[in-house]
Design a protein around this motif. Structure first.
Motif, mmCIF file in Angstrom:
data_model
loop_
_atom_site.group_PDB
_atom_site.id
_atom_site.type_symbol
_atom_site.label_atom_id
_atom_site.label_comp_id
_atom_site.label_asym_id
_atom_site.label_seq_id
_atom_site.Cartn_x
_atom_site.Cartn_y
_atom_site.Cartn_z
ATOM 1 N N HIS A 168 9.155 40.452 68.146
ATOM 2 C CA HIS A 168 9.328 39.126 68.748
ATOM 3 C C HIS A 168 8.085 38.247 68.609
ATOM 4 N N THR A 169 6.901 38.906 68.540
ATOM 5 C CA THR A 169 5.654 38.141 68.415
ATOM 6 C C THR A 169 5.620 37.339 67.113
ATOM 7 N N ARG A 170 6.499 37.656 66.171
ATOM 8 C CA ARG A 170 6.532 36.935 64.893
ATOM 9 C C ARG A 170 7.688 35.957 64.798
ATOM 10 N N GLY A 216 15.970 43.446 64.708
ATOM 11 C CA GLY A 216 14.890 44.418 64.838
ATOM 12 C C GLY A 216 14.049 44.544 63.577
ATOM 13 N N TRP A 217 14.160 43.578 62.639
ATOM 14 C CA TRP A 217 13.405 43.670 61.389
ATOM 15 C C TRP A 217 11.927 43.324 61.590
ATOM 16 N N ALA A 237 14.194 45.734 54.238
ATOM 17 C CA ALA A 237 13.338 46.123 53.113
ATOM 18 C C ALA A 237 12.899 44.905 52.301
ATOM 19 N N ASN A 238 13.761 43.894 52.220
ATOM 20 C CA ASN A 238 13.418 42.698 51.431
ATOM 21 C C ASN A 238 12.266 41.899 52.029
ATOM 22 N N LEU A 239 11.959 42.148 53.299
ATOM 23 C CA LEU A 239 10.874 41.409 53.933
ATOM 24 C C LEU A 239 9.535 41.757 53.299
ATOM 25 N N SER A 250 13.012 34.190 61.703
ATOM 26 C CA SER A 250 13.888 33.487 62.629
ATOM 27 C C SER A 250 14.370 34.464 63.698
ATOM 28 N N ARG A 251 15.014 33.910 64.722
ATOM 29 C CA ARG A 251 15.529 34.743 65.797
ATOM 30 C C ARG A 251 16.532 35.783 65.275
#
Lengths: 400, 266
Positions: free
Chosen positions: A323-325, A319-320, A293-295, A312-313
């Motif tokens: 992978h494209t990001r 799962g936040w 949620a903090n994202l 980051s990885r």
């Protein structure tokens, strides 16, 4: 085989300390190499007594000299019309120009495209002497087999000395295929390229998750081929108005040669599908953001700065974010004007993916966090508290 | 139906540190593990095996004798047999020589394979080249960056959900084919006690240079087109400004000032 000259060896152990693989040891008072040796040459480089050597094959200089020119695969942005190259292509032309000048040879862009309109002027403006255009309806969208067949035909017919590909998903998909078909050396994900005194291409790349760098040559066959990380070299764009020689390369290709078919496309919506590779501003989150949620706080700040959110990885694995990001060694290499790292510890695998950012701001609770070594401005504190305050200040400034 | 999974033993690179004095890797205490992407490939193979009858999984690795450990782990995770390709003559192989050796071993030992699954890349080298190179040498169609792998109802094609920049594409290819696997939704499984016991009864075959129909000059360093000439630590990072002991509001103010100075906010 690593050869040890026991007469010259002084048992100084410098090679043992420098072996990245733990393959060297003193056994019964003399130097011994075990099966962990990969012949990487680290020991040969550090031995001051000339006691170590590796047998290598040699090639005749006449044979190699028949290959001339630096070729760049001009990957097209399939969203554009007329078709334009991706940014990494321009970066490769800039670097390619340097290499071609050093060799005293031509710089050539190779375009594989469908029947639609293609912008070819851009290659001259970015330093190319010539553009080779390969057109076929089956080249309108990427396929491994189609692109491999045509690229192999170009290389076999034109005999370049160097071929560079962007290390994009497509570049990394078919460059090894071309290399295997034509029996060529290929170095992946290069971050440095130069021509040495012997006219060889020296390719530098990170290995072991960025913990060591390796310089690699392809001494006895041509062309020398590399995939090159995007966002490592600058875009030239300094030859505006330069003319370009255009050559149409005949293509024979039939549908049966393409052995894969796309049966469904599931593209993410535009917002979450936006490319982080070309972003000017990136606000990236790590484990220190505590929860998904903090994202949203990061997303909001990114929006206010005209940028995108990445991570980051660690948070991709949670799962936040998709992978494209993901920024880093196993994700995307980015090179924005501004990179804000929020709650990212700065493992080397992450840092190699963002270290070409022009300006880096890091926020982390741990004053010892490795990310601070890469940052222009480091702030010890809680990103979750600081980021919304910062976003509010920018908002206030914009509305006043 | 036979599925081949290629796996690699790698150092756990997240734990690899550089000695600040010598600039070389500190090896002590760094574990060797099964490359995570290879584990995903194996997991996809096991899922296929569990969903259709008559599937057997052969797991293949090339490396020093201790690479046997990753075969044992793979057998625990559900593979049926292991092939260890090991010989001093293979040392120094670049991606081409590695791919040629693996392809030849697959052709020799598992000639009736129908699907080859590999990880998209190994976390030590990160080249992502060995999969496509094996596919080319074996003359197979390839699909890279797979996150879901399944057989079609006729079992004559493989259907792969491929990660692309814009999202996902679902791609089909006729068998035999090669698929490289990236992460996707796969969750790594831990072997049970029973898996561990079962693995002890499974066979591991050892393949040396003499078992392959390749001339010696095509193996290892001799057979490699690329050569590492220098290994060195990454360049030191720039020095910087580190602010500590600030209240959140003051920290935000400092960053705001910095952004203004650098003209990211007007």
């Amino acid at each position: 085989m690593l050869n040890i000259d026991h007469e010259k060896c002084t048992r100084c152990k410098v090679c043992i300390r420098n072996c990245p693989f733990g393959a060297l040891s003193l056994v019964g008072g003399s130097l011994h190499v075990n099966e962990l040796c990969t012949l990487c040459g680290a020991c040969v480089n550090v031995c001051r007594f000339d006691a170590l050597s590796i047998e290598r094959k040699k090639a005749s200089p006449e044979e190699l000299a028949r290959y001339k020119g630096v070729f760049v695969w001009a990957e097209q942005d399939e969203e554009t019309s007329p078709r334009k190259p991706r940014k990494v292509v321009l970066e490769l032309l800039g670097k390619g120009r340097e290499l071609a000048d050093k060799l005293g040879e031509e710089l050539v862009a190779v375009v594989l495209a469908g029947p639609g309109e293609v912008d070819t002027e851009v290659y001259g403006e970015n330093g190319a002497d010539k553009v080779i255009v390969c057109r076929h309806e089956l080249l309108d969208t990427y396929s491994t087999d189609g692109f491999t067949n045509v690229m192999c035909a170009v290389i076999t017919s034109k005999k370049p000395a160097v071929v560079l590909y962007g290390a994009t998903p497509h570049g990394r998909d078919f460059a090894p295929r071309v290399a295997a078909r034509l029996h060529l050396g290929l170095t992946a994900d290069c971050t440095g390229l130069e021509i040495n005194a012997d006219g060889q291409l020296v390719q530098t790349r990170p290995a072991f998750g960025g913990n060591i760098m390796a310089s690699i040559i392809t001494p006895f066959n041509r062309p020398q081929t590399s995939t090159v990380r995007p966002n490592v070299f600058p875009v030239p764009g300094k030859y505006i108005g330069s003319s370009i020689v255009e050559e149409i390369f005949p293509v024979t290709l039939n549908r049966a040669a393409i052995r894969t078919r796309v049966v469904e496309r599931r593209y993410l919506d535009k917002e979450s599908g936006v490319s982080i590779e070309d972003a000017r501003v990136i606000v990236a989150g790590g484990r220190g953001c505590q929860k998904a949620a903090n994202l949203e706080l990061l997303q909001e700040l990114a929006q206010k700065l005209g940028g995108v959110m990445a991570g980051s990885r660690a948070i991709v694995e949670q799962g936040w974010i998709p992978h494209t990001r993901q920024v880093g060694q196993s994700g995307t290499t980015v090179g924005p004007e501004l990179y804000i790292a929020a709650g990212i510890s700065g493992a080397i695998q992450h840092v190699v993916g963002m270290s070409s950012s022009k300006t880096v701001i890091a926020i982390n609770k741990d004053p010892e966090a490795a990310i601070f070594k890469t940052a222009d401005l480091g702030v010890v504190g809680d990103a979750v508290e600081i980021i919304p305050l910062l976003a509010a200040m920018i908002e206030e400034k914009a509305s006043s | 139906m036979k599925i081949v999974v290629c796996v690699k033993q790698v150092p756990e690179v997240t734990n690899v540190q550089v000695d600040p004095k010598t600039g070389t890797l500190i090896r002590e205490g760094v574990k060797s593990i099964l490359n995570p992407f290879c584990e995903y490939a194996l997991d996809h193979a096991v899922r296929i095996k569990n969903s259709v009858p008559d599937v057997s999984i052969t797991v293949v690795t090339m490396g020093p004798p201790q690479a046997k450990d990753v075969l044992i782990r793979s057998l625990e995770l559900g593979a049926d047999e292991g092939i260890l390709i090991t010989d001093r003559k293979f040392a120094g192989a670049d991606t081409w020589a590695t791919s040629l050796t693996l392809a030849e071993a697959i052709r020799t030992v598992v000639p009736d394979y129908e699907l080859v699954l590999v990880g998209k890349q190994a976390i030590d080298g990160d080249t992502a080249q060995v999969g496509p190179e094996i596919a080319e040498i074996l003359g197979l169609p390839q699909i890279t960056y797979g996150v879901e792998v399944a057989l079609t109802s006729t079992r004559r094609q493989v259907r792969v959900t491929q990660e692309v920049e814009k999202g996902y594409e679902v791609i089909e290819a006729s068998l035999p084919a090669l698929v490289t696997c990236s992460k996707g939704e796969v969750v790594r499984r831990a072997p049970s006690f029973k898996d561990v016991i079962n693995a002890r009864n499974k066979r591991i075959r050892v393949v040396s240079a003499n078992d392959l129909h390749l001339p010696e000059e095509q193996l290892g360093l001799q057979g490699s087109y690329t050569q590492v000439v220098k290994v060195f630590p990454p360049p030191a990072k720039k020095s910087n400004l580190l602010l500590q002991n600030l209240e959140a509001a003051d920290a935000a103010k400092e960053i705001f000032g910095f952004l203004k100075e650098k003209r990211f906010v007007e």
